[in-house]
Write an enzyme that holds these catalytic residues in place. Structure first.
Site, PDB file in Angstrom:
ATOM      1  N   LYS A 144       0.803  -1.216   0.000  1.00  0.00           N
ATOM      2  CA  LYS A 144       0.000   0.000   0.000  1.00  0.00           C
ATOM      3  C   LYS A 144       0.841   1.274   0.000  1.00  0.00           C
ATOM      4  CE  LYS A 144      -4.314  -1.746   1.992  1.00  0.00           C
ATOM      5  NZ  LYS A 144      -4.085  -3.141   1.699  1.00  0.00           N
ATOM      6  N   GLU A 204      -3.325   7.206   7.569  1.00  0.00           N
ATOM      7  CA  GLU A 204      -4.189   8.016   6.712  1.00  0.00           C
ATOM      8  C   GLU A 204      -5.170   8.804   7.574  1.00  0.00           C
ATOM      9  OE1 GLU A 204      -6.211   5.480   3.996  1.00  0.00           O
ATOM     10  OE2 GLU A 204      -4.500   5.258   2.649  1.00  0.00           O
ATOM     11  N   HIS A 229     -15.336  -3.939   7.475  1.00  0.00           N
ATOM     12  CA  HIS A 229     -14.523  -3.735   6.263  1.00  0.00           C
ATOM     13  C   HIS A 229     -14.770  -4.791   5.190  1.00  0.00           C
ATOM     14  CE1 HIS A 229     -12.382  -0.642   8.490  1.00  0.00           C
ATOM     15  NE2 HIS A 229     -12.084  -1.510   9.428  1.00  0.00           N
ATOM     16  N   ARG A 272      -6.991  -8.010  -9.949  1.00  0.00           N
ATOM     17  CA  ARG A 272      -7.724  -9.240 -10.275  1.00  0.00           C
ATOM     18  C   ARG A 272      -9.165  -8.872 -10.601  1.00  0.00           C
ATOM     19  NH1 ARG A 272     -10.777  -9.322  -5.737  1.00  0.00           N
ATOM     20  NH2 ARG A 272      -9.816  -8.757  -3.764  1.00  0.00           N
TER      21      ARG A 272
END
Length: 629
Positions: free
Chosen positions: A116, A200, A235, A297
């Site tokens: 990430k 973040e 999530h 994907r």
């Protein structure tokens, strides 16, 4: 075009790939573990190869076994589906090194987007907007705390190598940071072997927007518009739809263009999804939508994109992997209508969404909408893999039409004895805030009690279920509406009876009342599953003499369901009277008493205490007493 294809996956995605491959004339090869020897994807494929034990780590996650299976079966290409090895760059390299075609992006693209922090830096260089945060190499707790304080709370800690919500923590205040960081790092290390994190800014009113992109080996890249995956639990996505509610053309153009730039930055080939987080406090705005990550994907929710664009994304994958250019250019793609998908899982919402496993004795799925599934009646949900039963996909001219169609489809879903989340999904789809799309990613967790508390069975539904049991138990030529029992002049028959409702005795009647919409009854043994807007109730007859039984005609006493014999109250040759207890069975933690249908003698006793019996086993025969002259 590829001539033969091995699908390195299982369940509904394997069945989905097989369906498109077959339409294109491609021979398909399935792989399976011990647990999946008779699975639907194995039955559908032209050939199947065993690759190991039930545990995924010893079968579906062993790249060497899958490549060996491809070579042994003569397959020339491997499609990874999603999950398992689909985003494993090492496996993609190994497939190509073995001389096989990899139906997916290049390994370098997978690597570029796999971490990430590196992906976020790359996106910043490509001019893709990213969430304010910290991506530095200094991972000391002191530096991370300092950066979190600069960003401002609440702040989000995310594992660099994370995914699926693992290694992620929201921190509300500075005093909570140290403990949350330590917990996140431990989970990241255990799940991904990498405890590095990034920080973040936490978005207060977050929405999850993602863009489907596609690239080919000829330098072409297009987007197939956006999806909204805001409705999540822990999530994990629950409901997905396309297009995104409230997305105007200007914002759509900006976000989709950013997704294309992201794909071009890593020379992307094949299907991919660029995920963004949006601040929805002032509606969707281009300056309030930021890059989160890229999934290299095909996504679980790809059917909603297919429905609004009229394209088969698996076919696109196969054509691109075969070296062909993209089937469509950007100006040939457009949005038509609205699509919505719900993920049907084998889990029990009423017990904290605990997974539910076992054989699907009852499996009723809708035939009014698009259905993606990897199981059929009689198959089993095992504890070894993701508990998805099916994906339900509805399409309509507008959002409300798609939403209502999907809710109605969820109403009639039934699985037994395996639990499912259809009732939760139906209630969620009907919630007024979702109907108006006044939701964020935290909506489900904030309203959980109202969404997962089972309803009470309505009286009309119980009466309807009782009537169905009567009609199921009696010969076809007999109907309670043609018999005079309970008949009163000028009115419909009114027969009182008792039922076992989830093991509890309830009273109802057999009057033909109006049944509320969303009520279904599915036969099961000597009872039925009553489904009320997706919520199941196990209904059984309490009194055989009222509800009827095959034994009334033949004297054959059979086990109405699989269970254990608790006690046998009679012996061979014993005289019995009508209504006398014969055998007591236990099934699903409930006791069921079988009684004599008429006066007679016990013959052929085949029941023994503490022994298990299957459904339909003859336990004894009651031979009727001969009438006296």
């Amino acid at each position: 075009m590829i001539k033969s294809l091995l699908i390195a996956n299982r369940g509904e995605i394997a069945c989905r790939v097989i369906r498109t491959a077959r339409r294109l004339g491609i021979r398909t090869v399935a792989v399976y573990s011990d647990a999946d020897a008779s699975a639907l994807h194995v039955r559908l494929a032209d050939e199947a190869v065993h690759i190991g034990p039930a545990q995924a780590a010893e079968s579906y996650l062993v790249g060497k076994k899958i490549i060996e299976a491809a070579k042994a079966s003569g397959a020339e290409a491997i499609h990874p589906g999603y999950g398992f090895l689909s985003e494993n760059a090492g496996f993609a390299d190994a497939v190509k090194k073995a001389g096989l075609t990899w139906v997916g992006p290049n390994a370098d693209s997978i690597r570029a987007m796999g971490l990430k922090d590196a992906a976020k830096s790359l996106m910043q260089e490509a001019g893709v907007p990213t969430t304010p945060g910290y991506l530095g190499e200094d991972q000391s707790p002191e530096r991370l705390k300092e950066e979190a304080d600069k960003i401002g709370y609440p702040v989000l800690i995310k594992a660099v190598a994370g995914g699926g919500g693992k290694g992620m923590r929201k921190v509300e205040t500075a005093k909570d940071f140290a403990d949350a960081l330590a917990s996140c790092q431990r989970e990241a290390k255990a799940s991904f072997g990498d405890n590095r994190v990034l920080l973040e800014k936490w978005i207060t009113d977050p929405r999850h927007i993602e863009v489907q992109i596609f690239g080919d080996s000829h330098g072409n890249t297009v987007h197939l518009f956006e999806r909204d995956c805001t409705l999540q639990r822990r999530h994990q996505k629950v409901i997905e739809e396309a297009p995104a509610p409230g997305m105007d053309e200007e914002t759509r153009e900006a976000v989709c263009a950013a997704a294309v730039r992201a794909a071009e930055a890593v020379d992307y080939v094949g299907a991919g999804t660029v995920e963004f987080i949006a601040d929805g406090s002032e509606g969707l705005r281009a300056d309030r939508i930021w890059f989160m990550e890229m999934n290299t994907r095909l996504q679980v929710e790809h059917p909603v994109t297919e429905m609004i664009t009229g394209q088969d994304l698996v076919e696109w994958q196969l054509r691109v992997a075969s070296g062909e250019p993209l089937p469509k250019e950007q100006d040939e793609l457009s949005i038509n209508g609205w699509a919505m998908e719900a993920r049907l899982y084998a889990e029990n919402p009423a017990t904290g969404f605990l997974p539910s496993t076992g054989k699907l004795d009852v499996l009723a799925l809708p035939d009014t909408i698009r259905l993606e599934t990897g199981v059929s009646t009689g198959d089993s949900v095992t504890p070894f893999y993701d508990p998805m039963i099916a994906k339900l996909v509805a399409f309509g001219a507008n959002r409300d039409a798609a939403r209502i169609s999907l809710a109605q489809a969820c109403d009639g879903v039934a699985t037994w004895p395996v639990h499912n989340n259809a009732g939760f999904l139906s209630r969620l789809l009907r919630h007024e805030n979702f109907a108006d799309f006044n939701v964020t990613t935290g909506f489900i967790d904030a309203n959980l009690d109202a969404l997962v508390t089972p309803p009470e069975a309505c009286k009309a539904a119980l009466s309807y279920a009782a009537l169905e049991l009567v009609e199921l138990a009696k010969p076809a030529s007999v109907s309670p509406w043609t018999e005079l029992t309970g008949f009163r002049a000028g009115s419909a028959p009114d027969l009182d009876t008792q039922l076992l409702l989830d093991g509890e005795i309830v009273s109802t009647s057999l009057t033909k009342q109006k049944v509320t919409d969303g009520t279904y009854v599915y036969p099961l043994g000597n009872g039925a599953i009553l489904v009320q807007q997706g919520w199941p109730f196990h209904v059984q007859p309490r009194r055989h003499d009222v509800l009827g039984d095959a034994a009334l005609a033949t004297g054959a006493i059979t086990s109405p369901m699989p269970g254990r014999v608790v006690s046998v109250s009679v012996s061979e040759g014993e005289k019995v009277e009508k209504g006398q207890t014969l055998v007591t069975l236990e099934a699903m933690k409930m006791e069921h008493t079988l009684t004599a249908p008429f006066d007679g003698t016990v013959e052929g006793l085949n029941a023994e205490a503490d022994k298990s019996v299957a459904e339909g086993v003859l336990l004894m025969q009651i031979v009727a007493d001969e009438a006296e002259d």
